[in-house]
Design a protein around this motif. Structure first.
Motif, short mmCIF file in Angstrom:
data_model
loop_
_atom_site.label_atom_id
_atom_site.label_comp_id
_atom_site.label_asym_id
_atom_site.label_seq_id
_atom_site.Cartn_x
_atom_site.Cartn_y
_atom_site.Cartn_z
N PHE A 141 0.82 -1.20 0.00
CA PHE A 141 0.00 0.00 0.00
C PHE A 141 0.86 1.26 0.00
O PHE A 141 0.55 2.24 -0.67
CB PHE A 141 -0.97 0.01 1.18
N ARG A 167 -9.26 -3.71 -2.49
CA ARG A 167 -8.62 -2.78 -1.54
C ARG A 167 -7.66 -1.84 -2.27
O ARG A 167 -7.63 -0.63 -2.01
CB ARG A 167 -7.88 -3.54 -0.45
N GLU A 168 -6.87 -2.39 -3.17
CA GLU A 168 -5.94 -1.56 -3.94
C GLU A 168 -6.69 -0.55 -4.80
O GLU A 168 -6.28 0.61 -4.90
CB GLU A 168 -5.05 -2.45 -4.81
N LEU A 188 -7.94 2.24 -2.64
CA LEU A 188 -6.80 3.07 -2.27
C LEU A 188 -6.34 3.94 -3.44
O LEU A 188 -6.08 5.14 -3.27
CB LEU A 188 -5.66 2.19 -1.76
N ILE A 246 -3.17 6.44 5.80
CA ILE A 246 -3.13 6.47 4.34
C ILE A 246 -3.10 7.92 3.85
O ILE A 246 -2.32 8.28 2.97
CB ILE A 246 -4.33 5.70 3.74
#
Length: 153
Positions: free
Chosen positions: A34, A84-85, A88, A123
């Motif tokens: 991430f 999830r990627e 993000l 993040i």
């Protein structure tokens, strides 16, 4: 292109402050993939050759696939990224381009479906940190290293 300024020499205190933020990101507990995704995608958006070169090398070193690295600039069109990627990447795009996007609710809601509030805070700090590095590198015209040309087989 000529380097304009070496920040480490011009203001060691300013460099140290940015480095402290970077150290927080690196030790935040976020998954390495991430962190690579955030750094590489924001650097692509910001047109920072120095940082793109660095983060491609680091991603390779940590074992991320060439396909995962190479298709990031067209992530919406590639199924190589998991949910999830993708969430993000959408948030990286929205926050990096905040003047145009305003960080829309749909990007945030998608992110919230995959990450905790604590992760979202970390993040977003990581996105801010790479945007600071990009502005320093592009603004001061930092030069990435040049590889030796490969010989044809």
């Amino acid at each position: 292109m000529q380097t304009r300024l070496d920040m480490t020499k011009a203001s060691p205190e300013a460099f140290k402050a940015v480095l402290a933020l970077e150290n927080f990101v690196q030790n935040s507990g976020l998954e390495r993939r991430f962190i690579h995704l955030i750094k590489l995608r924001a650097s692509q958006i910001n047109g920072c050759a120095y940082c793109v070169d660095m983060h491609v090398r680091e991603s390779r070193h940590d074992g991320l696939s060439e396909q995962w690295i190479n298709l990031m600039c067209v992530w919406r069109e590639s199924p190589v990224y998991d949910a999830r990627e993708r969430a993000l990447l959408g948030w990286v795009d929205a926050v990096t381009n905040i003047a145009q996007t305003g960080a829309p609710d749909d990007a945030y809601e998608t992110l919230k479906a995959h990450f905790s509030s604590e992760e979202i805070a970390k993040i977003t700090v990581a996105i801010g940190a790479i945007n600071v590095w990009n502005r320093i590198a592009v603004g001061f015209r930092s030069q990435h290293p040049i590889d030796k040309p490969a010989k044809a087989a």
